[in-house]
Each structure stands twice: as structure tokens, then as C-alpha cells.
Design an enzyme around this catalytic site. Structure first.
Site, short mmCIF file in Angstrom:
data_model
loop_
_atom_site.label_atom_id
_atom_site.label_comp_id
_atom_site.label_asym_id
_atom_site.label_seq_id
_atom_site.Cartn_x
_atom_site.Cartn_y
_atom_site.Cartn_z
N ASP A 81 -75.50 -68.70 20.16
CA ASP A 81 -74.83 -68.83 21.46
C ASP A 81 -75.30 -67.71 22.36
O ASP A 81 -75.65 -66.63 21.89
CB ASP A 81 -73.30 -68.76 21.30
N1 LIG Z 1 -85.53 -71.93 28.47
C1 LIG Z 1 -84.59 -70.98 28.61
N2 LIG Z 1 -83.32 -71.26 28.22
C2 LIG Z 1 -82.41 -70.26 28.38
C3 LIG Z 1 -82.72 -69.00 28.93
N3 LIG Z 1 -81.58 -68.26 28.95
C4 LIG Z 1 -80.59 -69.02 28.42
N4 LIG Z 1 -81.10 -70.22 28.06
C5 LIG Z 1 -80.40 -71.34 27.46
O1 LIG Z 1 -79.07 -71.39 27.96
C6 LIG Z 1 -78.27 -72.06 27.00
C7 LIG Z 1 -77.02 -71.23 26.79
O2 LIG Z 1 -75.99 -72.09 26.38
P1 LIG Z 1 -75.43 -72.09 24.87
O3 LIG Z 1 -74.02 -72.52 24.92
O4 LIG Z 1 -75.78 -70.82 24.18
O5 LIG Z 1 -76.29 -73.21 24.12
P2 LIG Z 1 -76.37 -74.76 24.50
O6 LIG Z 1 -77.59 -74.98 25.33
O7 LIG Z 1 -75.08 -75.25 25.05
O8 LIG Z 1 -76.69 -75.43 23.10
P3 LIG Z 1 -75.72 -75.42 21.81
O9 LIG Z 1 -76.32 -74.43 20.86
O10 LIG Z 1 -75.80 -76.85 21.31
O11 LIG Z 1 -74.34 -75.02 22.27
C8 LIG Z 1 -79.10 -72.17 25.71
O12 LIG Z 1 -79.62 -73.47 25.58
C9 LIG Z 1 -80.20 -71.16 25.96
O13 LIG Z 1 -81.39 -71.52 25.25
C10 LIG Z 1 -84.09 -68.75 29.31
O14 LIG Z 1 -84.47 -67.69 29.80
N5 LIG Z 1 -84.96 -69.77 29.13
#
Ligand SMILES: Nc1nc2c(ncn2[C@@H]2O[C@H](COP(=O)(O)OP(=O)(O)OP(=O)(O)O)[C@@H](O)[C@H]2O)c(=O)[nH]1
Length: 216
Positions: A81
């Protein structure tokens, strides 16, 4: 050694693939807001480190008992996360353009800490043999964007679905001056932290390699 990724994050998946690991990915199906609200009802507001670790653990544990590829899990389960701490506030994904605009007006030209949580469960031999977890943090320093750039970036939709409303590896790249820390932490999965956790479970990192990264 199989790695199961309890995440829908395209960036986490791509980060592992580039590091030579094709994980078995499955949506964790965790109600993140409910998990955080329940813990905060018990123990008060969570710090960024506590929040990302709580959610990383909940996502990894959500896969226990599942059969993501039609087979019982036999390997390591990883949950992650990410959240962005800036101006004293912890931010996830903005989801809405107006929210992303407010975030950028506040963080433009400034900096913040991108926290990523990691939880790794040893699920070999049909049972949980142990679990380890650790959060990692990277400081991100932004360039100063003009209003037209902010509006154009938000109009792409990219900032809406990433923690902190920016990326370092896509359209947001030119807006990042410096990253202090593991760059993969910013993307959502610290490879150096994951290697530490894998080794703490007594697994050799190269045993996870099951794909050759695309050359060039
Ligand atoms: N490509 C990319 N993605 C980022 C960056 N910073 C944050 N993210 C994405 O932002 C999202 C943060 O949300 P989370 O709740 O951690 O994860 P999610 O996308 O909801 O996916 P789950 O693990 O299924 O919850 C993640 O998918 C991270 O990979 C970045 O610099 N580049």
C-alpha cells in the site's frame, strides 16, 4: 519460488516484471477505508507508516485460502500500500479532478514523503509458516508547474489513480526534481525492501526469478 501479488496495481506488477519476477496477481478485495476506520476507532489517527503497513498486511492476508491460479497457494504472498505525506496530511489517490487540483496547488514546487508498506507471508506447504513486513519512505521534491501544466496533467487522468496525484515513471516524470530513497518505493513497491523481507523468510532472492526482462 512463486510470488503471489495481492494487488491490482499496474505499477507494482510492472516493477516486479522488470526485476525478473512474473507474479501470480490477484485483487485483494479489501475495503481500505473500513480497515483504517476500524483501527482508528480503536487507537486514534494512524501515522503514514502505520496506515500503509496496516493495509499491506490486510491485502496480503486477504489471499490466504484463495486459489488465484486455480491451485492452492504455495509460495510467498505480497501485499502493498502507498500513501503520500505532505503538509502534515496523508493522501491516497485523489480520484476526482478537483481533488487532484487542490493537491497540486498545495504541493507544487514543494516536497513530501511517499510511504509504501510491504507485508510478505510465507505460505508454503499449504500453511502460513510466518510473515514479515516493513514500510519504506522516499522524499519526493517537485518542480514548480504553471497552472496550464497542472490543468493539462490532471486532464490526462493519470494523477487521479495514483497516491499523491503524481507518477515518477510516466507523464509526471518531468515534474519531479529529486527522489531521495529507493525510487521503486515511490512507484508503490520497494524492491530493496522486498529483497530484505524475502531473505528474512530464509528464501534466496534469485529463486524468485522466473522471467527474463525485455531487453532494450
Ligand atoms: N506508475 C506509478 N504508480 C504510482 C506512483 N506512485 C503511486 N503509484 C500507484 O498509486 C497506487 C496507490 O494506491 P494503493 O492503494 O497503494 O494501490 P492500488 O493501486 O489501489 O492497488 P491495490 O494494491 O489493489 O490496493 C498504486 O497502484 C501505486 O503503484 C508512481 O510514481 N508511478
Amino acid at each position: 519460488m512463486r510470488l503471489y501479488l495481492a494487488s491490482t496495481s499496474p505499477a507494482r506488477l510492472q516493477t516486479l516484471r522488470a526485476a525478473g519476477i512474473e507474479p501470480i496477481a490477484a485483487p485483494p478485495g479489501v475495503d481500505e477505508e473500513a480497515v483504517v476506520a476500524a483501527r482508528e476507532a480503536e487507537s486514534g489517527p494512524l501515522a503514514a507508516r502505520e496506515m500503509v503497513q496496516l493495509l499491506a498486511q490486510a491485502k496480503a492476508e486477504a489471499l490466504i485460502g484463495a486459489e488465484p491460479d486455480g491451485e492452492p497457494i504455495d509460495g510467498l504472498i505480497l501485499g502493498g500500500d502507498s500513501a503520500f505525506l505532505t503538509g502534515g496530511a496523508i493522501h491516497g489517490k485523489p480520484h476526482l479532478p478537483d481533488v487532484a487540483k487542490q493537491r497540486w496547488l498545495a504541493q507544487n514546487g514543494g516536497h513530501g514523503e511517499l510511504w509504501s508498506g510491504h507485508w510478505l507471508i510465507d505460505h508454503r506447504g499449504g500453511r502460513v509458516n510466518g510473515a514479515v513486513g516493513r514500510a519504506d519512505v522516499a522524499t519526493v521534491r517537485f518542480a514548480a508547474l504553471d497552472d496550464a501544466e497542472i490543468d493539462a496533467y490532471i486532464a490526462t487522468g493519470e494523477p487521479l489513480l495514483v497516491a499523491g496525484a503524481f507518477t515518477i515513471d510516466s507523464l509526471g516524470g518531468p515534474f519531479i526534481r529529486r527522489v531521495e530513497g529507493d525510487p521503486s518505493t515511490v512507484v508503490g513497491l520497494s524492491l530493496s525492501t522486498l529483497r530484505d523481507l524475502v531473505r528474512e523468510l530464509g528464501v534466496a532472492w534469485p529463486s524468485l526469478w522466473n522471467r527474463r526482462p525485455e531487453a532494450g
